[in-house]
Enzyme design. Sequence first.
Site, mmCIF file in Angstrom:
data_model
loop_
_atom_site.group_PDB
_atom_site.id
_atom_site.type_symbol
_atom_site.label_atom_id
_atom_site.label_comp_id
_atom_site.label_asym_id
_atom_site.label_seq_id
_atom_site.Cartn_x
_atom_site.Cartn_y
_atom_site.Cartn_z
ATOM 1 N N CYS A 69 0.809 -1.224 0.000
ATOM 2 C CA CYS A 69 0.000 0.000 0.000
ATOM 3 C C CYS A 69 0.841 1.272 0.000
ATOM 4 O O CYS A 69 0.454 2.260 -0.624
ATOM 5 C CB CYS A 69 -0.981 0.002 1.164
ATOM 6 S SG CYS A 69 -0.225 0.092 2.786
ATOM 7 N N HIS A 104 -1.660 1.381 7.568
ATOM 8 C CA HIS A 104 -2.149 1.299 6.185
ATOM 9 C C HIS A 104 -1.959 2.654 5.526
ATOM 10 O O HIS A 104 -2.392 3.680 6.052
ATOM 11 C CB HIS A 104 -3.617 0.906 6.169
ATOM 12 C CG HIS A 104 -4.223 0.871 4.804
ATOM 13 N ND1 HIS A 104 -3.645 0.204 3.746
ATOM 14 C CD2 HIS A 104 -5.364 1.444 4.307
ATOM 15 C CE1 HIS A 104 -4.409 0.344 2.668
ATOM 16 N NE2 HIS A 104 -5.446 1.102 2.982
ATOM 17 N N ASP A 109 -7.326 4.889 -1.824
ATOM 18 C CA ASP A 109 -7.054 3.801 -0.891
ATOM 19 C C ASP A 109 -6.761 2.562 -1.730
ATOM 20 O O ASP A 109 -7.628 2.118 -2.491
ATOM 21 C CB ASP A 109 -8.264 3.563 0.017
ATOM 22 C CG ASP A 109 -8.004 2.523 1.100
ATOM 23 O OD1 ASP A 109 -7.276 1.541 0.831
ATOM 24 O OD2 ASP A 109 -8.527 2.675 2.214
#
EC number: 3.4.22.-
Length: 267
Positions: free
Chosen positions: A98, A212, A227
């Site tokens: 991520c 994250h 995201d």
Amino acid sequence: MKIGTQATSLAVLHNQESHAPQAPIAVRPEPAHAIPEIPLDLAIRPRTRGIHPFLAMTLGDKGCASSSGVSLEDDSHTQVSLSDFSVASRDVNHNNICAGLSTEWLVMSSDGDAESRMDHLDYNGEGQSRGSERHQVYNDALRAALSNDDEAPFFTASTAVIEDAGFSLRREPKTVHASGGSAQLGQTVAHDVAQSGRKHLLSLRFANVQGHAIACSCEGSQFKLFDPNLGEFQSSRSAAPQLIKGLIDHYNSLNYDVACVNEFRVS
């Protein structure tokens, strides 16, 4: 860390989310690795002094919960519907990268439209391999920070991937705490990030100390948020607090309670 999913399943990271929502999603845990209890303040200001290096590596920004099979509509835990803001729903984070993907999105956040950006970042896109390379920079910097007993290794790793992409930090990283609930957290973060011309790499830090990475960009009156687990969202600047609150509520509803958000403003 990323919880891998298939079409309608949500796996559980390190077997810590056994109380995740059961319907309509079937829960299948990944092979578990025991993680000792860590003080919450490590999520607020992530220091790793005294933490085993392997554990600290697992707490870096790698992703947490995928959108696959997860409804973005309102439920009993949220009053803001993420689907109202979704413009390109896509889970491109199956490879658990991520931080790299979010940084790559920042590089090309002004190029094309949302769908073309998701195509770029998806599994057959050039952005997926670039994101993987960028995330390796993050991991290498995190390992080096840990070996040097860095007191803020996650900040160091995020700064490294930002600079490797050709950006520079506009200010010192800022941590916004969630003590006032998701609405206040969304409002405070939006005040910083939803300003025309600003780009940010953001690190959501959860109460279980996992992290994250996501990213956002504001151009004129339009606010965009990416995201890697969910895709791209857009809103007006004035609606940015509701969008950010909706994202926070989404993760809170999956029992990933957001403890704080680390902001990295780049240029």
